[in-house]
Design a protein around this motif. Structure first.
Motif, mmCIF file in Angstrom:
data_model
loop_
_atom_site.group_PDB
_atom_site.id
_atom_site.type_symbol
_atom_site.label_atom_id
_atom_site.label_comp_id
_atom_site.label_asym_id
_atom_site.label_seq_id
_atom_site.Cartn_x
_atom_site.Cartn_y
_atom_site.Cartn_z
ATOM 1 N N THR A 43 85.048 -17.894 9.670
ATOM 2 C CA THR A 43 85.847 -17.761 8.456
ATOM 3 C C THR A 43 87.201 -18.399 8.725
ATOM 4 N N ASN A 44 87.484 -19.437 7.971
ATOM 5 C CA ASN A 44 88.721 -20.197 8.176
ATOM 6 C C ASN A 44 89.809 -19.687 7.237
ATOM 7 N N LYS A 45 90.838 -19.085 7.788
ATOM 8 C CA LYS A 45 91.945 -18.579 6.971
ATOM 9 C C LYS A 45 93.046 -19.618 6.809
ATOM 10 N N ASP A 46 92.915 -20.726 7.529
ATOM 11 C CA ASP A 46 93.950 -21.765 7.460
ATOM 12 C C ASP A 46 93.795 -22.615 6.194
ATOM 13 N N VAL A 47 94.847 -23.348 5.867
ATOM 14 C CA VAL A 47 94.816 -24.226 4.696
ATOM 15 C C VAL A 47 94.417 -25.647 5.085
ATOM 16 N N ILE A 48 93.933 -25.808 6.323
ATOM 17 C CA ILE A 48 93.408 -27.094 6.775
ATOM 18 C C ILE A 48 91.995 -26.880 7.308
ATOM 19 N N ALA A 49 91.201 -27.932 7.243
ATOM 20 C CA ALA A 49 89.814 -27.840 7.687
ATOM 21 C C ALA A 49 89.723 -27.855 9.210
ATOM 22 N N HIS A 50 88.672 -27.221 9.714
ATOM 23 C CA HIS A 50 88.377 -27.245 11.143
ATOM 24 C C HIS A 50 86.892 -27.547 11.332
ATOM 25 N N THR A 51 86.517 -27.781 12.580
ATOM 26 C CA THR A 51 85.094 -27.872 12.913
ATOM 27 C C THR A 51 84.835 -26.997 14.137
ATOM 28 N N ALA A 52 83.579 -26.661 14.318
ATOM 29 C CA ALA A 52 83.119 -26.071 15.579
ATOM 30 C C ALA A 52 82.089 -27.057 16.111
ATOM 31 N N THR A 53 82.462 -27.763 17.165
ATOM 32 C CA THR A 53 81.680 -28.904 17.626
ATOM 33 C C THR A 53 81.332 -28.759 19.100
ATOM 34 N N LYS A 55 79.719 -30.957 22.174
ATOM 35 C CA LYS A 55 79.318 -32.330 22.550
ATOM 36 C C LYS A 55 77.805 -32.386 22.720
ATOM 37 N N GLY A 56 77.151 -33.264 21.977
ATOM 38 C CA GLY A 56 75.707 -33.391 22.066
ATOM 39 C C GLY A 56 74.952 -32.244 21.412
ATOM 40 N N GLY A 57 75.654 -31.396 20.684
ATOM 41 C CA GLY A 57 75.013 -30.238 20.061
ATOM 42 C C GLY A 57 75.427 -30.099 18.612
ATOM 43 N N TRP A 58 75.657 -28.867 18.186
ATOM 44 C CA TRP A 58 75.955 -28.649 16.786
ATOM 45 C C TRP A 58 77.374 -29.090 16.433
ATOM 46 N N ASP A 59 77.539 -29.379 15.160
ATOM 47 C CA ASP A 59 78.827 -29.837 14.629
ATOM 48 C C ASP A 59 78.975 -29.205 13.246
ATOM 49 N N VAL A 60 79.748 -28.138 13.206
ATOM 50 C CA VAL A 60 79.856 -27.351 11.973
ATOM 51 C C VAL A 60 81.195 -27.632 11.305
ATOM 52 N N MET A 61 81.143 -28.025 10.046
ATOM 53 C CA MET A 61 82.360 -28.243 9.270
ATOM 54 C C MET A 61 82.792 -26.916 8.657
ATOM 55 N N ILE A 62 84.060 -26.600 8.802
ATOM 56 C CA ILE A 62 84.580 -25.340 8.248
ATOM 57 C C ILE A 62 85.781 -25.680 7.368
ATOM 58 N N PRO A 63 85.547 -25.855 6.068
ATOM 59 C CA PRO A 63 86.630 -26.284 5.172
ATOM 60 C C PRO A 63 87.751 -25.247 5.101
ATOM 61 N N ALA A 64 88.912 -25.694 4.629
ATOM 62 C CA ALA A 64 90.059 -24.802 4.462
ATOM 63 C C ALA A 64 89.696 -23.625 3.581
ATOM 64 N N LYS A 65 90.151 -22.432 3.972
ATOM 65 C CA LYS A 65 89.924 -21.208 3.188
ATOM 66 C C LYS A 65 88.451 -21.012 2.853
ATOM 67 N N SER A 66 87.578 -21.360 3.809
ATOM 68 C CA SER A 66 86.153 -21.276 3.550
ATOM 69 C C SER A 66 85.415 -20.857 4.820
ATOM 70 N N LYS A 67 84.084 -21.034 4.790
ATOM 71 C CA LYS A 67 83.268 -20.581 5.908
ATOM 72 C C LYS A 67 82.313 -21.666 6.360
ATOM 73 N N PHE A 81 84.691 -26.959 20.321
ATOM 74 C CA PHE A 81 86.092 -27.279 20.034
ATOM 75 C C PHE A 81 86.171 -27.760 18.594
ATOM 76 N N CYS A 82 87.389 -27.967 18.113
ATOM 77 C CA CYS A 82 87.597 -28.529 16.786
ATOM 78 C C CYS A 82 87.880 -30.018 16.937
ATOM 79 N N ARG A 83 87.144 -30.827 16.188
ATOM 80 C CA ARG A 83 87.320 -32.280 16.293
ATOM 81 C C ARG A 83 88.708 -32.722 15.848
#
Ligand SMILES: [Cu+2]
Length: 96
Positions: A43-53, A55-67, A81-83
């Motif tokens: 759950t991203n409480k920030d107003v900027i997007a993050h990822t959970a990435t 290397k060589g595995g999953w890459d999850v986009m976590i938009p601002a104020k979203s999940k 890490f976050c890209r």
């Protein structure tokens, strides 16, 4: 939608959802333990997007104020890490 439905069907009945909060560019908790079939939900409480990435595995986009989420399909340890902010780091231990 089809892949989501298949993932749900493939998950064991006892699968858990592990929740991680992102606040001010920090994953909390940063270290978690899970089992194959569990889902991690960020759950991203920030107003900027993050990822959970991984290397060589999953890459999850976590938009601002979203999940964002991923269902764990393999045992082992994963450092993610976050890209966009490579100093944001998390660690997952996945038991079989
Ligand atoms: Cu980030």
């Amino acid at each position: 939608m089809l892949s989501l439905a298949l993932a749900l069907i493939a998950s064991p009945a006892f699968a858990a959802t592990i929740e991680i909060t992102i606040d001010k560019l920090v994953f909390s908790p940063a270290n978690i333990q899970a089992k194959v079939g569990d889902t991690i939900e960020w759950t991203n409480k920030d107003v900027i997007a993050h990822t959970a990435t991984v290397k060589g595995g999953w890459d999850v986009m976590i938009p601002a104020k979203s999940k964002g989420n991923v269902t764990l399909k393999a045992a082992g340890t994963a450092d993610y890490f976050c890209r966009f902010h490579p100093n944001m780091k998390g660690h997952v231990e996945v038991a079989p």
